[in-house]
Design an enzyme around this catalytic site. Structure first.
Site, PDB file in Angstrom:
ATOM      1  CG  ASN A 182      -2.029  -0.928   1.186  1.00 56.86           C
ATOM      2  OD1 ASN A 182      -2.244  -1.553   0.157  1.00 56.86           O
ATOM      3  ND2 ASN A 182      -2.755  -1.074   2.278  1.00 56.86           N
ATOM      4  CE  LYS A 183       3.168   1.565   4.784  1.00 60.60           C
ATOM      5  NZ  LYS A 183       2.241   0.439   4.904  1.00 60.60           N
TER       6      LYS A 183
END
Ligand SMILES: Cc1ncc(COP(=O)(O)O)c(C=O)c1O
Length: 377
Positions: A182-183
């Protein structure tokens, strides 16, 4: 219904698939030349700082504490509003986490709250640059210097964020990044440590790979009991492509966040929700989360999330406050009150934000949220 808009979607460029295929076919797929190149490129990006990659930030944070010699009897300052990893790594090395409340708008620690939590057992402060907004670091580093404390920055959300014009990780004591799916920069799973401390670097090199020291005769010795937290070449290859487009993707995140601020101004003005602190142009906008007083509105987060999902809008919850987690209670974290963290934990709602979103996607989210909060069909 229109296509479902998730709250996050990783952006993997088509050429990355080709690059990964090349690594898979190369005959060397675990830590090797791609990891070396990724670490070098990341080091350059971070102002020529030494960088060591890890298979996740959790490992990077845990081993950073271990490399500092933190263990039983030591206390580590942790914000009460963060992901559980920041807390767990302190437990994992046998130290005591001391929770400190955050500011409601920034979700970040501030020096006055940290100062009040110090005692003779405090060894480390672990500030979290929440959602990519840099913590006010100068006063925190000053405090650390005055009290001979170390700082391990949990920069899991903050690759490409800036503090007073300086990139997070290009300065500071020990800075840990996450490259989880998700980063802002993803290697699927991955992490890294940036530090200029040669002693810590040497220890981390060993701690991330079995405590191993290579010997001149081609054999090796094991210097300490250690775990295995190395990154693979396949993951590193993804990271190299991601790093090349990080700045432009973060710019897009900032533009989308600006659109949210415009679009949600009326809802914020009427008290329907609270916007996060806007910060300056250095915000990396890993996430865009609002707070909604569900109880006051006689509704629940679940109801709001379901209503938004029915309108094709995905949302997330980042995060429950640490002191409300079973692990914290069972590990004896009962002291202290953390009203801001608690309120954020109860009210937070993460809205969709990822670089491939179109401007009209933000308008769609704003429209859906307005409709749900104002009871429009
Ligand atoms: C604040 C924070 N710290 C640490 C981590 C752990 O990162 P990783 O999943 O790479 O171990 C995360 C992951 O989301 C995080 O949000």
């Amino acid at each position: 219904m229109k296509d479902f808009l998730p709250f996050v979607r990783p952006s993997i460029a088509p050429q990355t698939r080709h690059g990964v295929s090349e690594v898979l076919a190369s005959g060397w797929i675990t830590s090797g030349p791609q990891v070396e190149a990724f670490e070098a490129e990341l080091g350059t990006y971070l102002g020529n700082r030494p960088v060591l990659s890890f298979c996740h930030a959790t490992g990077a944070l845990e081993e950073s504490l271990r490399a500092l010699g933190i263990g039983p009897g030591d206390e580590v300052i942790v914000p009460a509003m963060t992901f559980a990893a920041t807390l767990n790594v302190v437990f994992r090395v046998g130290a005591r986490p001391v929770l400190v409340d955050v500011d409601f708008a920034t979700r970040n620690l501030d020096v006055e709250r940290v100062k009040a939590a110090l005692n003779e057992r405090t060894r480390v402060i672990m500030p979290v640059h929440f959602a990519g907004l840099a913590v006010d670091l100068d006063p925190l580093y000053q405090l650390a210097e005055q009290n001979q404390l170390r700082i391990v920055e949990d920069a899991a959300h903050a690759i490409g964020a800036y503090y007073r014009g300086r990139r997070i990780g290009s300065f500071g004591d020990i800075v840990c990044f996450s490259f989880h799916a998700n980063k802002n920069l993803t290697t699927i799973e991955g992490g890294a440590v940036s530090t200029r401390d040669e002693v810590i670097l040497e220890k981390l090199r060993r701690l991330r790979f079995h405590g191993q020291k290579k010997l001149e005769d081609g054999s090796y010795d094991i210097l300490m009991p250690a775990s295995k937290y190395n990154l693979s070449d396949v993951n590193a290859r993804i990271g190299r492509d991601q790093l090349a487009v990080l700045e432009s993707r973060n710019s897009r995140r900032r533009a989308l966040a600006d659109l949210y601020f415009e679009g949600l101004a009326d809802l914020a003005g009427s008290g329907d929700l609270s916007l996060p602190a806007r910060g300056d142009t250095g915000h990396a906008w890993h996430m865009f989360a609002v707070c909604i007083p569900y109880a006051e509105r006689s509704t629940s987060r679940r109801e709001i999330r379901e209503a938004l999902a029915a309108r094709g809008v995905g949302t997330g919850v980042h995060y429950p406050a640490l002191h409300q987690l079973t692990v914290a209670r069972e590990m004896g974290i009962t002291a202290g009150e953390f009203p801001n963290s608690e309120r954020i934990g109860c009210e937070t709602l993460t809205l969709p934000l990822f670089p491939e979103m179109q401007d009209q996607d933000v308008a769609r989210v704003v429209d859906a949220l307005t409709g749900v909060l104002h009871g429009r069909p």
